[in-house]
Design a protein around this motif. Sequence first.
Motif, PDB file in Angstrom:
ATOM      1  N   LEU A 169       0.862  -1.303  -0.344  1.00 25.18           N
ATOM      2  CA  LEU A 169      -0.082   0.238   0.004  1.00 25.18           C
ATOM      3  C   LEU A 169       0.672   1.615  -0.234  1.00 25.18           C
ATOM      4  CD1 LEU A 169      -2.183   1.935   0.367  1.00 25.18           C
ATOM      5  CD2 LEU A 169      -2.675   1.165   2.911  1.00 25.18           C
ATOM      6  N   HIS A 170       0.541   2.112  -1.323  1.00 26.25           N
ATOM      7  CA  HIS A 170       1.672   3.290  -0.883  1.00 26.25           C
ATOM      8  C   HIS A 170       0.378   4.237  -1.196  1.00 26.25           C
ATOM      9  CE1 HIS A 170       3.906   6.242  -1.715  1.00 26.25           C
ATOM     10  NE2 HIS A 170       3.876   6.700  -3.417  1.00 26.25           N
ATOM     11  N   THR A 171       0.948   5.641   0.083  1.00 27.80           N
ATOM     12  CA  THR A 171      -0.182   6.598   0.073  1.00 27.80           C
ATOM     13  C   THR A 171       0.566   7.764  -0.729  1.00 27.80           C
ATOM     14  OG1 THR A 171      -0.970   5.343   2.275  1.00 27.80           O
ATOM     15  CG2 THR A 171      -1.201   8.148   1.276  1.00 27.80           C
ATOM     16  N   VAL A 172      -0.486   8.603  -2.014  1.00 29.08           N
ATOM     17  CA  VAL A 172       1.048   9.334  -2.397  1.00 29.08           C
ATOM     18  C   VAL A 172       0.255  11.095  -1.584  1.00 29.08           C
ATOM     19  CG1 VAL A 172       0.725  10.682  -4.388  1.00 29.08           C
ATOM     20  CG2 VAL A 172      -0.114   8.111  -4.605  1.00 29.08           C
ATOM     21  N   THR A 173       2.181  11.947  -1.581  1.00 30.63           N
ATOM     22  CA  THR A 173       2.337  12.348  -0.587  1.00 30.63           C
ATOM     23  C   THR A 173       2.287  13.654  -1.716  1.00 30.63           C
ATOM     24  OG1 THR A 173       4.254  12.288  -0.275  1.00 30.63           O
ATOM     25  CG2 THR A 173       2.344  11.678   0.584  1.00 30.63           C
ATOM     26  N   LEU A 174       3.079  14.912  -1.322  1.00 32.86           N
ATOM     27  CA  LEU A 174       3.434  16.368  -2.110  1.00 32.86           C
ATOM     28  C   LEU A 174       4.862  16.390  -2.045  1.00 32.86           C
ATOM     29  CD1 LEU A 174       2.775  19.079  -2.888  1.00 32.86           C
ATOM     30  CD2 LEU A 174       3.508  20.098  -0.481  1.00 32.86           C
ATOM     31  N   ASP A 175       5.313  16.140  -3.671  1.00 34.16           N
ATOM     32  CA  ASP A 175       6.237  16.016  -3.746  1.00 34.16           C
ATOM     33  C   ASP A 175       7.363  14.262  -3.977  1.00 34.16           C
ATOM     34  OD1 ASP A 175       9.236  16.973  -4.795  1.00 34.16           O
ATOM     35  OD2 ASP A 175       9.799  17.802  -3.330  1.00 34.16           O
ATOM     36  N   ASP A 176       6.165  13.842  -4.193  1.00 34.96           N
ATOM     37  CA  ASP A 176       6.403  12.324  -3.906  1.00 34.96           C
ATOM     38  C   ASP A 176       7.694  11.350  -4.066  1.00 34.96           C
ATOM     39  OD1 ASP A 176       6.368   9.526  -3.306  1.00 34.96           O
ATOM     40  OD2 ASP A 176       3.886   9.517  -3.588  1.00 34.96           O
ATOM     41  N   ASP A 177       8.965  10.655  -4.054  1.00 27.65           N
ATOM     42  CA  ASP A 177       9.644  10.468  -4.725  1.00 27.65           C
ATOM     43  C   ASP A 177       9.919   8.399  -4.625  1.00 27.65           C
ATOM     44  OD1 ASP A 177       9.399   8.947  -2.400  1.00 27.65           O
ATOM     45  OD2 ASP A 177      11.943   9.919  -1.214  1.00 27.65           O
ATOM     46  N   ALA A 178       8.343   8.361  -4.884  1.00 29.25           N
ATOM     47  CA  ALA A 178       8.236   7.245  -5.680  1.00 29.25           C
ATOM     48  C   ALA A 178       8.380   6.533  -6.134  1.00 29.25           C
ATOM     49  CB  ALA A 178       6.617   6.341  -4.349  1.00 29.25           C
ATOM     50  N   ALA A 179       8.399   7.073  -7.044  1.00 31.01           N
ATOM     51  CA  ALA A 179       9.402   6.655  -8.534  1.00 31.01           C
ATOM     52  C   ALA A 179      10.587   6.014  -9.197  1.00 31.01           C
ATOM     53  CB  ALA A 179       8.697   8.426  -9.754  1.00 31.01           C
ATOM     54  N   ALA A 180      11.011   6.936  -7.044  1.00 35.90           N
ATOM     55  CA  ALA A 180      13.102   6.339  -7.479  1.00 35.90           C
ATOM     56  C   ALA A 180      12.421   4.646  -6.760  1.00 35.90           C
ATOM     57  CB  ALA A 180      13.416   6.420  -6.042  1.00 35.90           C
ATOM     58  N   PHE A 181      11.342   4.209  -6.099  1.00 43.11           N
ATOM     59  CA  PHE A 181      11.117   2.414  -4.894  1.00 43.11           C
ATOM     60  C   PHE A 181      10.322   1.783  -5.635  1.00 43.11           C
ATOM     61  CE2 PHE A 181       9.435   5.885  -2.203  1.00 43.11           C
ATOM     62  CZ  PHE A 181       7.974   5.402  -2.416  1.00 43.11           C
ATOM     63  N   LEU A 182       8.951   2.127  -6.141  1.00 42.74           N
ATOM     64  CA  LEU A 182       8.211   1.411  -6.327  1.00 42.74           C
ATOM     65  C   LEU A 182       8.382   0.601  -7.197  1.00 42.74           C
ATOM     66  CD1 LEU A 182       4.799   3.394  -6.473  1.00 42.74           C
ATOM     67  CD2 LEU A 182       5.622   1.888  -4.745  1.00 42.74           C
TER      68      LEU A 182
END
Length: 331
Positions: free
Chosen positions: A215-228
Motif C-alpha cells: 500500500l503506497h500513499t501518494v504525498t506532496l513531492d512524492d519520491d515513489a518513482a525511485a523505489f516502486l
Amino acid sequence: MAGRPSGGVVPRLSGAELAAAVPALAGFALDVRDALAVPSANLTFSQLYEVAEAASRAVKAGAAGVVITQGTDTLEETAYLLDLIWPHEEPLVLTGAMRNPTLAGADGPANLLAAVRVATAPEARDLGALLVLGDEIHAARRVRKTHATSTAAFASPDTGPLGHVIEGRVRVLTRPPRLPALPTVPDAPRAAQPGAAGAPQVAQPGAPGAPRVALHTVTLDDDAAAFLPGLARTHQGLVVAACGVGHVAAELAPVLGELAIRMPVVLTSRTGAGSVLTSTYGAPGSETDLLGRGLINGGLLDPYKARVLLRVLLSGGADVQRIREEFGRRG
C-alpha cells in the motif's frame, strides 16, 4: 485490555471476565470462547480465517449469531475481511472499546451488550459482518476508524450507519444488497526468524506462499518513482492511495503503468470518503490517465479495504480480469 502496575494496559481479560462485567448479559444464552489474546495490530489473515471458521462452526451448531471482540486498531480491516468471507445469514458482529477499563467512562461493557443484542436480533440477519459501537450498527464494508481516541471514532462517511440500538431494541433502518462470500484459501503458517541471543523469535512479515500486497500513499513531492519499480520483485499486488479522486504526480504515472503490466494495481483515494472517478480529469497522472494505463478502479473502497479485498482475491488465484470485475462489484 487490563491495567498493570506500570507500563500501560495489556491484553489480560478473558472472554468470561468481559461478559461477567456486563450483568445484563445474564439474560442471553452465551457460549464464551477465547481465541487470541494479542493487540489487534498483531493479527494476521491466517488467524482471522481461523476465527471465521470457529464462528462458522458455532452457527452450524445452532448459534443465532456471533460476536467477536478485538482491539480497535485494525477493527475496520478485520470486519471487512470477515464480511468478504462470511457465508451465513446469521449476524457476525464485531465490537471493541475506545476507553480501556482503567479509564472513567469505559465504553467496552455497553458496546459488548449492544453487539450481543444485534447478533441475536432477527432484524440483523443477512447483513453480513457488522460493526457495533456507541449503539450504532455499521456495515463492515463502509465503516472506518476516523479518530484516534474519541468514543465516536467509528463512522461510515459515505452512507452513515445501517441502524441503531435504542433502549435495547435493534432498529435496522436500511438494508444494502449483500454480495456472495468469497472463497478462502488459508495462508501457510508463518516462518519465524531467530532473534538476537535471548530475544524472542520474530515472525516474517508474510506467510510462505501468501501473496504480498503493498500500500503506497501518494504525498506532496512524492519520491515513489525511485523505489516502486522494484516492488514487482517482492510483491504480487499494489494499492495506491492517490490524491483526491485518483491523482498522482505526472512522473509517477508511467511507473504505475509499468507495474500494472506485471501485477494488479488498484487506484483508491486517500481522502477517507468518496469515490475514485473515471473520466473527469485528463492530465498526466489523472484518474483517466491512470485507468488508461491499466490500473484498477477501487471505487468507494478506502485503501485499507482495497488491500484486504486484493489480498483475498490473490489468495484465491484470481487473475487480473476477475480482480477488475470484483472491484467493479464491491467498490
